[in-house]
Design a protein around this motif. Sequence first.
Motif, PDB file in Angstrom:
ATOM      1  N   THR A 185      39.926  19.550 -40.435  1.00  0.00           N
ATOM      2  CA  THR A 185      41.090  19.106 -41.192  1.00  0.00           C
ATOM      3  C   THR A 185      40.685  18.925 -42.652  1.00  0.00           C
ATOM      4  O   THR A 185      39.487  18.902 -42.970  1.00  0.00           O
ATOM      5  N   THR A 245      35.833  27.097 -32.409  1.00  0.00           N
ATOM      6  CA  THR A 245      35.203  27.115 -31.102  1.00  0.00           C
ATOM      7  C   THR A 245      33.752  27.527 -31.287  1.00  0.00           C
ATOM      8  O   THR A 245      33.462  28.522 -31.950  1.00  0.00           O
ATOM      9  N   GLU A 257      44.749  23.340 -41.198  1.00  0.00           N
ATOM     10  CA  GLU A 257      43.765  23.056 -40.155  1.00  0.00           C
ATOM     11  C   GLU A 257      43.224  24.350 -39.578  1.00  0.00           C
ATOM     12  O   GLU A 257      43.922  25.356 -39.514  1.00  0.00           O
ATOM     13  N   THR A 258      41.970  24.285 -39.141  1.00  0.00           N
ATOM     14  CA  THR A 258      41.338  25.400 -38.450  1.00  0.00           C
ATOM     15  C   THR A 258      40.791  24.873 -37.134  1.00  0.00           C
ATOM     16  O   THR A 258      40.073  23.877 -37.115  1.00  0.00           O
ATOM     17  N   GLU A 259      41.165  25.534 -36.048  1.00  0.00           N
ATOM     18  CA  GLU A 259      40.567  25.213 -34.758  1.00  0.00           C
ATOM     19  C   GLU A 259      39.303  26.068 -34.642  1.00  0.00           C
ATOM     20  O   GLU A 259      39.362  27.293 -34.756  1.00  0.00           O
ATOM     21  N   ARG A 279      43.462  29.939 -36.867  1.00  0.00           N
ATOM     22  CA  ARG A 279      44.362  29.271 -37.808  1.00  0.00           C
ATOM     23  C   ARG A 279      45.787  29.563 -37.371  1.00  0.00           C
ATOM     24  O   ARG A 279      46.164  30.717 -37.222  1.00  0.00           O
ATOM     25  N   THR A 329      35.483  23.123 -28.485  1.00  0.00           N
ATOM     26  CA  THR A 329      36.527  23.444 -29.457  1.00  0.00           C
ATOM     27  C   THR A 329      36.901  22.163 -30.183  1.00  0.00           C
ATOM     28  O   THR A 329      36.980  21.094 -29.570  1.00  0.00           O
ATOM     29  N   TYR A 330      37.112  22.258 -31.497  1.00  0.00           N
ATOM     30  CA  TYR A 330      37.424  21.094 -32.335  1.00  0.00           C
ATOM     31  C   TYR A 330      38.209  21.565 -33.554  1.00  0.00           C
ATOM     32  O   TYR A 330      38.314  22.756 -33.822  1.00  0.00           O
ATOM     33  N   ARG A 331      38.773  20.619 -34.288  1.00  0.00           N
ATOM     34  CA  ARG A 331      39.582  20.932 -35.468  1.00  0.00           C
ATOM     35  C   ARG A 331      38.869  20.528 -36.743  1.00  0.00           C
ATOM     36  O   ARG A 331      38.267  19.463 -36.810  1.00  0.00           O
TER      37      ARG A 331
END
Length: 167
Positions: free
Chosen positions: A125, A100, A96-98, A142, A121-123
């Motif tokens: 997947t 922004t 996963e990568t957050e 990450r 901010t979101y993920r």
Amino acid sequence: MSYTLEQFAGDIRAALRADPGPAGREAVRALTEKALHDQGFVAACFEKPAAQEREVLFEDPDLGFCVCRHVYDGPKGGAPHDHGPTWAIYGQAVGETEMTDWRYVTPPRDGKAGKVEKTRTYRLTPGDAHLYDIGAVHAPLREGPTRLIRIEGVNTDKVTRTAIEPA
């Protein structure tokens, strides 16, 4: 039979020739999601050990877009940035990568860095693909091992980026 890198690149080429603007880039984003949902495609892209975090897998000699793979074995953050005069699509393959998103408070001017503030901010997947259009400021975070497929409108090794810093 799995979607191949050659088929993927050909489909991207066709989409960008049909429309080099926003609709074409959205079509490439959708193609990236299609590719990410093909486990054979993902496995083929990441089967070789990574010599470096970012590797160009394909670069189109006519249109200039490229398909890259990104391999991060541990945590890694990134500062707010754009892709200069081009766009990029981040496709999450593994982990996963957050992300922004940021907006300019003060645009870059007279050689001084632009100032930005966070907007959301979101993920991302596995299977997600997100378009960062020209000028879109964003920053990844990450927390563990991740694998990405990134499509760049032009190879970002060859572009000058705007200096950006948080306000």
